[in-house]
Write a protein that holds these residues in place. Structure first.
Motif, PDB file in Angstrom:
ATOM      1  N   GLU A 171       0.856  -1.181   0.000  1.00 17.28           N
ATOM      2  CA  GLU A 171       0.000   0.000   0.000  1.00 17.28           C
ATOM      3  C   GLU A 171       0.890   1.229   0.000  1.00 17.28           C
ATOM      4  O   GLU A 171       1.849   1.319   0.761  1.00 17.28           O
ATOM      5  CB  GLU A 171      -0.887  -0.006   1.251  1.00 17.28           C
ATOM      6  CG  GLU A 171      -1.796   1.175   1.352  1.00 17.28           C
ATOM      7  CD  GLU A 171      -2.729   1.106   2.568  1.00 17.28           C
ATOM      8  OE1 GLU A 171      -3.387   2.112   2.829  1.00 17.28           O
ATOM      9  OE2 GLU A 171      -2.779   0.058   3.232  1.00 17.28           O
ATOM     10  N   LYS A 172       0.577   2.194  -0.861  1.00 23.17           N
ATOM     11  CA  LYS A 172       1.315   3.455  -0.901  1.00 23.17           C
ATOM     12  C   LYS A 172       0.891   4.289   0.304  1.00 23.17           C
ATOM     13  O   LYS A 172      -0.308   4.428   0.576  1.00 23.17           O
ATOM     14  CB  LYS A 172       1.007   4.235  -2.179  1.00 23.17           C
ATOM     15  CG  LYS A 172       1.478   3.543  -3.434  1.00 23.17           C
ATOM     16  CD  LYS A 172       2.828   4.051  -3.771  1.00 23.17           C
ATOM     17  CE  LYS A 172       3.219   3.590  -5.166  1.00 23.17           C
ATOM     18  NZ  LYS A 172       4.553   3.987  -5.487  1.00 23.17           N
ATOM     19  N   THR A 193       1.925   7.858   3.025  1.00 24.04           N
ATOM     20  CA  THR A 193       2.639   9.098   3.315  1.00 24.04           C
ATOM     21  C   THR A 193       2.794   9.177   4.820  1.00 24.04           C
ATOM     22  O   THR A 193       1.817   9.025   5.557  1.00 24.04           O
ATOM     23  CB  THR A 193       1.855  10.316   2.803  1.00 24.04           C
ATOM     24  OG1 THR A 193       1.697  10.191   1.382  1.00 24.04           O
ATOM     25  CG2 THR A 193       2.578  11.617   3.115  1.00 24.04           C
ATOM     26  N   GLU A 244      10.447   5.657  -0.742  1.00 19.81           N
ATOM     27  CA  GLU A 244      10.662   6.129  -2.105  1.00 19.81           C
ATOM     28  C   GLU A 244      11.173   7.564  -2.136  1.00 19.81           C
ATOM     29  O   GLU A 244      11.977   7.909  -2.994  1.00 19.81           O
ATOM     30  CB  GLU A 244       9.368   6.019  -2.911  1.00 19.81           C
ATOM     31  CG  GLU A 244       8.928   4.586  -3.104  1.00 19.81           C
ATOM     32  CD  GLU A 244       7.555   4.452  -3.728  1.00 19.81           C
ATOM     33  OE1 GLU A 244       6.962   5.473  -4.141  1.00 19.81           O
ATOM     34  OE2 GLU A 244       7.062   3.316  -3.786  1.00 19.81           O
ATOM     35  N   THR A 298       7.507   9.343   1.790  1.00 16.35           N
ATOM     36  CA  THR A 298       6.555   8.560   1.001  1.00 16.35           C
ATOM     37  C   THR A 298       7.155   7.210   0.659  1.00 16.35           C
ATOM     38  O   THR A 298       8.374   7.045   0.613  1.00 16.35           O
ATOM     39  CB  THR A 298       6.158   9.281  -0.303  1.00 16.35           C
ATOM     40  OG1 THR A 298       7.305   9.389  -1.143  1.00 16.35           O
ATOM     41  CG2 THR A 298       5.582  10.652  -0.023  1.00 16.35           C
ATOM     42  N   GLY A 299       6.277   6.260   0.424  1.00 17.69           N
ATOM     43  CA  GLY A 299       6.731   4.929   0.055  1.00 17.69           C
ATOM     44  C   GLY A 299       5.594   3.939   0.096  1.00 17.69           C
ATOM     45  O   GLY A 299       4.425   4.309  -0.016  1.00 17.69           O
ATOM     46  N   SER A 300       5.957   2.669   0.278  1.00 17.94           N
ATOM     47  CA  SER A 300       4.938   1.620   0.335  1.00 17.94           C
ATOM     48  C   SER A 300       5.303   0.609   1.413  1.00 17.94           C
ATOM     49  O   SER A 300       6.467   0.503   1.820  1.00 17.94           O
ATOM     50  CB  SER A 300       4.821   0.927  -1.028  1.00 17.94           C
ATOM     51  OG  SER A 300       6.060   0.370  -1.402  1.00 17.94           O
ATOM     52  N   GLN A 334      -1.928   6.985   0.551  1.00 19.88           N
ATOM     53  CA  GLN A 334      -1.894   7.967  -0.526  1.00 19.88           C
ATOM     54  C   GLN A 334      -3.164   7.840  -1.330  1.00 19.88           C
ATOM     55  O   GLN A 334      -3.640   6.748  -1.607  1.00 19.88           O
ATOM     56  CB  GLN A 334      -0.673   7.742  -1.421  1.00 19.88           C
ATOM     57  CG  GLN A 334       0.610   8.129  -0.759  1.00 19.88           C
ATOM     58  CD  GLN A 334       1.796   7.979  -1.699  1.00 19.88           C
ATOM     59  OE1 GLN A 334       1.657   7.728  -2.894  1.00 19.88           O
ATOM     60  NE2 GLN A 334       2.985   8.125  -1.155  1.00 19.88           N
ATOM     61  N   THR A 355      -5.303   8.887  -4.851  1.00 19.44           N
ATOM     62  CA  THR A 355      -5.130   9.327  -6.227  1.00 19.44           C
ATOM     63  C   THR A 355      -6.437   9.908  -6.726  1.00 19.44           C
ATOM     64  O   THR A 355      -7.523   9.443  -6.350  1.00 19.44           O
ATOM     65  CB  THR A 355      -4.699   8.177  -7.152  1.00 19.44           C
ATOM     66  OG1 THR A 355      -5.666   7.136  -7.062  1.00 19.44           O
ATOM     67  CG2 THR A 355      -3.339   7.635  -6.762  1.00 19.44           C
TER      68      THR A 355
END
Length: 78
Positions: free
Chosen positions: A3-4, A6, A32, A42-44, A65, A67
């Motif tokens: 899962e992305k 923040t 990331e 940020t990342g996953s 995150q 979209t």
């Protein structure tokens, strides 16, 4: 499933953001991007580990995150 996310760094941990990054990575997060001036990472991470990252020292919040997708310019939406 990854899962992305923040991560917001706590104000009192801004000076040791690299330590927070290492702790998040140890907790399973694939980092990331590190936005040092604003204290955001940020990342996953696997969905099973999202909640645990919130208890990492120096973390203020962990959020998924989101979209947003706009319709194509030629769509019928007004």
């Amino acid at each position: 499933m990854p899962e992305k996310i923040t991560v917001s760094v706590a104000d009192d941990a801004m000076g040791r953001i690299d330590e927070v990054v290492r702790a998040l990575e140890s907790g399973g997060m694939h980092v990331e991007q590190v936005l040092r001036p604003i204290g955001v990472i940020t990342g996953s991470v696997d969905t099973r580990h999202v909640r645990a990252l919130g208890s990492v020292a120096g973390v203020a919040a962990v959020e998924p995150q989101r979209t947003v997708q706009l319709p194509p310019p030629d769509s019928d939406l007004q």
